[in-house]
Design an enzyme around this catalytic site. Structure first.
Site, PDB file in Angstrom:
ATOM      1  N   GLU A  85       0.833  -1.207   0.000  1.00  0.00           N
ATOM      2  CA  GLU A  85       0.000   0.000   0.000  1.00  0.00           C
ATOM      3  C   GLU A  85       0.868   1.258   0.000  1.00  0.00           C
ATOM      4  O   GLU A  85       2.082   1.191   0.244  1.00  0.00           O
ATOM      5  CB  GLU A  85      -0.920  -0.004   1.225  1.00  0.00           C
ATOM      6  N   LYS A  99      -4.022  -2.252  14.341  1.00  0.00           N
ATOM      7  CA  LYS A  99      -3.283  -1.291  15.166  1.00  0.00           C
ATOM      8  C   LYS A  99      -3.855  -1.228  16.574  1.00  0.00           C
ATOM      9  O   LYS A  99      -5.072  -1.218  16.754  1.00  0.00           O
ATOM     10  CB  LYS A  99      -3.344   0.092  14.515  1.00  0.00           C
TER      11      LYS A  99
HETATM   12  N1  PSU Z   1      -0.947   0.749   9.214  1.00  0.00           N
HETATM   13  C1  PSU Z   1       0.135   1.519   9.462  1.00  0.00           C
HETATM   14  N2  PSU Z   1       0.146   2.776   9.022  1.00  0.00           N
HETATM   15  C2  PSU Z   1      -0.883   3.264   8.261  1.00  0.00           C
HETATM   16  C3  PSU Z   1      -2.017   2.446   7.973  1.00  0.00           C
HETATM   17  C4  PSU Z   1      -1.989   1.198   8.485  1.00  0.00           C
HETATM   18  O1  PSU Z   1       1.078   1.073  10.097  1.00  0.00           O
HETATM   19  O2  PSU Z   1      -0.820   4.413   7.836  1.00  0.00           O
HETATM   20  C5  PSU Z   1      -3.125   2.950   7.099  1.00  0.00           C
HETATM   21  C6  PSU Z   1      -3.562   1.835   6.142  1.00  0.00           C
HETATM   22  O3  PSU Z   1      -3.552   2.364   4.839  1.00  0.00           O
HETATM   23  C7  PSU Z   1      -4.969   1.498   6.566  1.00  0.00           C
HETATM   24  C8  PSU Z   1      -5.433   2.814   7.029  1.00  0.00           C
HETATM   25  O4  PSU Z   1      -5.760   0.965   5.528  1.00  0.00           O
HETATM   26  O5  PSU Z   1      -4.314   3.313   7.778  1.00  0.00           O
HETATM   27  C9  PSU Z   1      -6.691   2.728   7.850  1.00  0.00           C
HETATM   28  O6  PSU Z   1      -7.295   3.985   7.893  1.00  0.00           O
HETATM   29  P1  PSU Z   1      -8.781   4.130   8.471  1.00  0.00           P
HETATM   30  O7  PSU Z   1      -8.648   3.791   9.914  1.00  0.00           O
HETATM   31  O8  PSU Z   1      -9.095   5.581   8.229  1.00  0.00           O
HETATM   32  O9  PSU Z   1      -9.642   3.215   7.688  1.00  0.00           O
END
Ligand code: PSU
Ligand code: MN
Length: 303
Positions: free
Chosen positions: A24, A158
């Site tokens: 990604e 996370k």
């Molecule tokens: N994991 C990380 N850093 C990030 C992300 C995930 O260590 O920046 C990003 C990924 O792209 C994931 C997104 O899909 O955060 C999730 O965002 P949200 O909670 O807004 O869906």
């Protein structure tokens, strides 16, 4: 049909039916500070090559969906200001308006599937945020896992998230959550959590067979492979808990909502741990890249 822009390396790999691992780009633009973001992205790509597969970092650049970035494109994306963070809801609009955007887990899965790539490595998926019972903030990543057949290797969800609720939603959506080599669901910066993982597998081959069996059954959706951070790189969960709580309190006080929540929390935790969270994040992404490459090789061998 969408006109995909393949990197030279990914194009050659596709033609030779070599294993490819999707990566990604939101982690580059929104997840890590410059210049470490570019160093890490470059290193992770090399880790995948060293493990016998080809990396395909996804992004939308000036309206084109890129499958694999050339080194200069990665450099430009890592330094660009104000790049959009695109998920399922905005990937088509970004392409159709000629925009530039970094792909989240959800958007990367869509791009990978469109390009015929079945395995994807990231840091941690999005999930159910703390306080979701009032904010309704649940990442589109979970629904993507339910509908797009890509195996995603992550260090769990996370730890800023509500892990118990995240696991419940994954179960409801029918997403296999497979811990690699241990019984517990890992918690991103920490290898362990109090939550047992629904499934456990101990080899890349076993994960590849499960992936192939889902395809044979015509099941939509992917698998979440929860790969624990190496214990030498982890930050103990009890040390992180107060830092996460104060970051969440700051986010609430500043009324941070929507897409901004995850990048805000990660930045706050980076500041409060004086960069330790970033070092752990780098170690776990690299670890995930190596496992994803092994899974991609096994998937190719089964095909
Ligand atoms: N994991 C990380 N850093 C990030 C992300 C995930 O260590 O920046 C990003 C990924 O792209 C994931 C997104 O899909 O955060 C999730 O965002 P949200 O909670 O807004 O869906
Ligand atoms: Mn969200």
């Amino acid at each position: 049909m969408i006109d995909l822009k393949y990197s030279a390396e990914v194009r050659a790999a596709k033609e030779a039916s070599q294993p490819v691992v999707a990566l990604e780009s939101t982690i580059i633009t929104h997840g890590m500070p410059y210049p470490q973001n570019i160093e890490v992205a470059t290193q992770v790509e090399q880790d995948i090559r060293d493990a016998g597969a080809v990396p395909a970092t996804m992004a939308v650049i000036e309206g084109k969906l890129h499958v694999g970035l050339e080194a200069n494109q990665l450099q430009a994306l890592g330094q660009a200001q104000g790049v959009a963070k695109i998920s399922r809801a905005d990937i088509a609009a970004c392409i159709s308006t000629g925009g530039t955007g970094a792909t989240t887990v959800a958007a990367t899965m869509i791009a990978a599937h469109y390009a015929g790539i079945e395995v994807f490595a990231t840091g941690g998926i999005g999930g159910v945020h703390q306080g979701a019972e009032t904010s309704f903030d649940i990442s589109a990543d979970l629904h993507e896992l339910a509908q797009t057949p890509v195996t995603v290797v992550a260090a769990g969800a996370k730890a800023i998230l509500d892990l118990a609720k995240t696991l419940e939603v994954l179960e409801t959506l029918g997403v296999p959550v497979i811990a690699y080599g241990q019984d517990e669901f890992p918690a991103f910066w920490s290898a362990r959590s109090p939550y047992p993982a629904p499934l456990r597998m101990d080899s890349a081959e076993a994960i590849a067979r499960a992936h192939a069996t889902r395809r044979a059954l015509d099941l939509p959706g992917g698998q979440l492979i929860a790969n624990p951070i190496p214990s030498t790189d982890q930050i103990p969960a009890d040390e992180l808990a107060p830092i996460i709580a104060s970051a969440q309190a700051d986010a609430d006080a500043h009324r941070i909502t929507g897409k901004a929540v995850t990048p805000y929390l990660l930045q706050r935790i980076f500041e409060r741990t004086e960069g330790r969270s970033l070092r752990a994040n780098i170690a776990l992404v690299r670890n995930n890249a190596r496992l994803a490459a092994a899974i991609a090789r096994s998937v190719s061998a089964l095909a």
